[in-house]
Design a protein around this motif. Sequence first.
Motif, short mmCIF file in Angstrom:
data_model
loop_
_atom_site.label_atom_id
_atom_site.label_comp_id
_atom_site.label_asym_id
_atom_site.label_seq_id
_atom_site.Cartn_x
_atom_site.Cartn_y
_atom_site.Cartn_z
N PRO A 28 0.84 -1.20 0.00
CA PRO A 28 0.00 0.00 0.00
C PRO A 28 0.88 1.24 0.00
N GLU A 30 1.21 3.99 1.42
CA GLU A 30 1.73 4.69 2.59
C GLU A 30 2.81 3.87 3.33
N SER A 217 -7.48 7.48 6.79
CA SER A 217 -7.99 7.03 8.09
C SER A 217 -7.81 5.52 8.21
N PRO A 218 -7.46 5.09 9.39
CA PRO A 218 -7.29 3.65 9.60
C PRO A 218 -8.62 2.92 9.35
N ALA A 219 -8.54 1.76 8.80
CA ALA A 219 -9.75 1.00 8.49
C ALA A 219 -10.40 0.48 9.78
N MET B 1 -5.40 1.17 8.30
CA MET B 1 -4.39 1.30 7.25
C MET B 1 -4.73 0.40 6.06
N THR B 2 -4.39 -0.85 6.15
CA THR B 2 -4.63 -1.76 5.03
C THR B 2 -5.74 -2.75 5.37
N HIS B 3 -6.47 -3.09 4.36
CA HIS B 3 -7.46 -4.14 4.58
C HIS B 3 -6.75 -5.47 4.50
N LEU B 10 -1.78 -8.41 -2.68
CA LEU B 10 -0.56 -7.73 -3.07
C LEU B 10 0.56 -8.72 -3.35
#
Lengths: 219, 214
Positions: A28, A30, A217-219, B1-3, B10
């Motif tokens: 990702p 970031e 934003s954090p999930a 952040m990431t799911h 990925l």
Amino acid sequence: MTSAAGQSPPTARDSGLVGCRRCTRVWPIETEVCGRCGHALQSRDPQALQKVWAWWLVGVGCYVPANLYPMLETRTLVDSQDATIVGGAVELALHGNWGIAIVILVASVLIPVGKFLVIAALALGVRYRSGLSERLRHQLHEIVEYIGRWSMIDVFVVAILSSLVQLGTLAAIRPGQASLYFALSVIFTMLSAQAFDSRLIWDTDPAPKPAAPAERSPA
Amino acid sequence: MTHPADRTDLDALIACPRCDALYKVREPAHRERAVCARCHHVLIAPRRGAGAQIVAVALTVVVLVVAATIFPFLEVSVGGATNASSILDAALAFSGSGLFLLLALAVAALIVVIPVTRALLVIYVIAPLVFDRRPLPHASSAFRLSEALRPWSMAEIFAIGCAVALVKVADLATVSLGPAFWMFSVLVVLVVAQDSFLCRYSVWKALEREARPT
């Protein structure tokens, strides 16, 4: 690898991802450090071009004294002489050694100067839309990166000659000041070429504004 | 952040390090190559049994460099005076005052230290993979360092430099080739072969797979 011909494939950045330039793993956008190889991740380094220019300037700066000072100091029984890069080549040519003279001129003058020009053209091409195709510019960068190391050959030849030709009073060769500057120039030019991020060539779209951390934003 | 779902996806993607093009990985067969469609950078080039070859070549490189460093590689003679020079002598030819000493160290690093270091790092990383063992600690850092050092390993350039020096001295004195010259020539071939056998993607993939706790 599947991709429609003639159509540019999606990039990692377009997809909100960042690819590791060391191990090609995708993260990702970031993410800061690659979880597979530990390499620092950055989708595009905003300072990449500045680094290129900084190394480039020192590289060019060192190339000037490299041509002014003698590369080799040769002393034989009858005479002693200091030869600069160009002077040495001219000498060889006058002795009829045209082949080697041309090799030396190509390796120590044409290639270094060509490298400076190509790197400058690449860096300018990113800033001001270049007329050259992306493919061509990419190939130029690969050539510069590949050829850059080979300029070191001059310094090695000086090292070999001056260690080998130590025959007391008969003949002796000593490295001249220029060998140091030439080596530095080669190293700085290599660093400049490495600092150039070839992905910038392919970025036709302006870089997206870096999102503030709060927006992600954090999930 | 990431799911969490993204993270597994990925794993199946690959980004071209040269132009950032994104692809879904489809691993090529043995001796086939996956090439970036846009910039033609080779992304994946697996070879079966390459691991053992690479370790063998790396071991040979270490032995050759050490041997080539000690034995003389060129010898000149003129009017009864002779001088033989080893690679270490060549590197230390610069050792004079301050800045030249730096150059001597840099030359020694480029032609001896870095090639040997790279070979040792490659053995450290790949040997356990060949024998189906877990990677040694910090294997990924070691491989990353080895890759970063690649442009600075200049043994083959030095070997060509020998040839140029030969021509230049030829009319000044009689030159003969020492044993180290031939060792270095073999070394050049090996270093080039090693770089073309090594599929970085396969190594990273293997390190990732093996490092994962089971």
